[in-house]
Design a protein around this motif. Structure first.
Motif, short mmCIF file in Angstrom:
data_model
loop_
_atom_site.label_atom_id
_atom_site.label_comp_id
_atom_site.label_asym_id
_atom_site.label_seq_id
_atom_site.Cartn_x
_atom_site.Cartn_y
_atom_site.Cartn_z
N THR A 101 0.82 -1.21 0.00
CA THR A 101 0.00 0.00 0.00
C THR A 101 0.85 1.26 0.00
O THR A 101 2.08 1.21 0.05
CB THR A 101 -0.90 0.04 1.25
OG1 THR A 101 -0.07 0.28 2.40
CG2 THR A 101 -1.65 -1.27 1.43
N SER A 242 -3.96 4.61 -4.15
CA SER A 242 -3.97 3.23 -4.67
C SER A 242 -4.46 3.19 -6.11
O SER A 242 -4.02 2.37 -6.91
CB SER A 242 -4.87 2.34 -3.80
OG SER A 242 -4.34 2.23 -2.50
N ARG A 262 -6.13 5.05 6.73
CA ARG A 262 -5.45 3.77 6.91
C ARG A 262 -4.41 3.94 8.02
O ARG A 262 -3.77 4.99 8.12
CB ARG A 262 -4.78 3.31 5.63
CG ARG A 262 -4.43 1.82 5.61
CD ARG A 262 -4.03 1.38 4.21
NE ARG A 262 -3.81 -0.05 4.16
CZ ARG A 262 -4.75 -0.94 3.92
NH1 ARG A 262 -5.99 -0.53 3.72
NH2 ARG A 262 -4.49 -2.24 3.88
#
Length: 286
Positions: A101, A242, A262
């Protein structure tokens, strides 16, 4: 004057030739001459006599060489000693991940500014239970995850590291592909997918399901999945960072902004370790 210049000076003095030194130092003769010129200007005395018969040290250059050689060797010994101390204290931190990520840059910052070594452990089973079990039994120190109510029900802690925006990904041939931004009501009637089922991490999305009647389904994230979904004329919702890798698919932001966070999940006893990491690298904010 820097250590590279000192090292090059010592090699040139020992070899006695710019031409031969350029091979040893893997640089150009012109660059070496400029470095010596710069050093001589800074020192205010010549280091070398340059003649057709060769290159040799002046009297002052010889004294400088003798003193600096010992100092440079002492410097190298000190660096070696400090590296041994540093690496002997290096601590591995194991972080469970579902996929690679955008948090990688933050991990690199932590490593760069601390004695920590981040070990990324990709999950072999894309299930909540498996990853929570790894966290509970100590197989990992942290779990990279989204803010989610079930974390707190299990007694875990959560710290946000990255804040991003959600975007729509679609084929360039899609009816909405030329839009600069997409408003929630404009997604009515289309088949939409996102990476997870209904949870606090996607509360805003499923709010639009209730309010506008979106046809939204959870579908686990993978490059192949997203490509297939979009090439079949559907829309996949993903974070902006992303989504950037899916060129030439169209990536269009949603307005009003839907934030996506996140971070790291951990047991309460890991709070001190996390604070050390946060001191080494600040959380990223978009």
């Amino acid at each position: 004057m820097n250590t590279v210049q000192i090292k090059n000076f010592l090699v040139i003095a020992e070899i006695g030739s710019f031409t031969k030194a350029e091979e040893t130092l893997n640089t150009t003769k012109t660059a070496l001459k400029k470095q010596i010129d710069t050093m001589e200007l800074e020192l205010e005395f010549p280091l070398f006599v340059r003649s057709t018969k060769g290159l040799y040290l002046t009297k002052a250059g010889q004294v400088f060489y003798d003193k600096v050689k010992d100092m440079y060797q002492s410097y190298l010994d000190t660096v070696t000693e400090c590296k041994k101390i540093y690496f002997s204290n290096t601590r591995d931190i194991r972080i469970g991940m579902y996929s690679i990520t955008e948090m990688l840059n933050w991990y690199m910052d932590v490593e760069r500014n601390s004695h920590f070594k981040i070990q990324q452990i990709l999950s072999t089973a894309n299930t909540h239970e498996y990853n929570f079990r790894m966290l509970m039994d100590g197989s990992i120190d942290f779990l990279e995850y989204e803010d989610n109510e079930q974390l707190y029900r299990r007694g875990f802690c959560y710290t946000k590291i990255i804040e991003d925006d959600l975007c729509c990904i679609m084929s360039p041939n899609h009816q909405l592909a030329d839009y600069k931004v997409i408003h929630p009501e404009e997604l009515c009637g289309y088949q939409i997918f996102c990476w997870t089922a209904k949870s606090s991490a996607t509360r805003a999305l499923f709010g639009y399901v209730d309010k506008l009647g979106w046809n939204l389904k959870g579908l686990p994230y993978s490059v192949e999945t997203i490509l297939n979904v979009c090439n079949e004329g559907n829309i996949y919702i993903l974070s902006r960072n992303s989504a950037a890798m899916f060129h030439p698919l169209r990536v269009i932001p949603i307005a009003p902004r839907i934030p996506y966070c996140r971070g790291l999940v951990y047991k309460p006893e890991k709070e001190g370790l996390l604070q050390e990491m946060l001191q080494a690298a600040k959380p990223k904010r978009s």
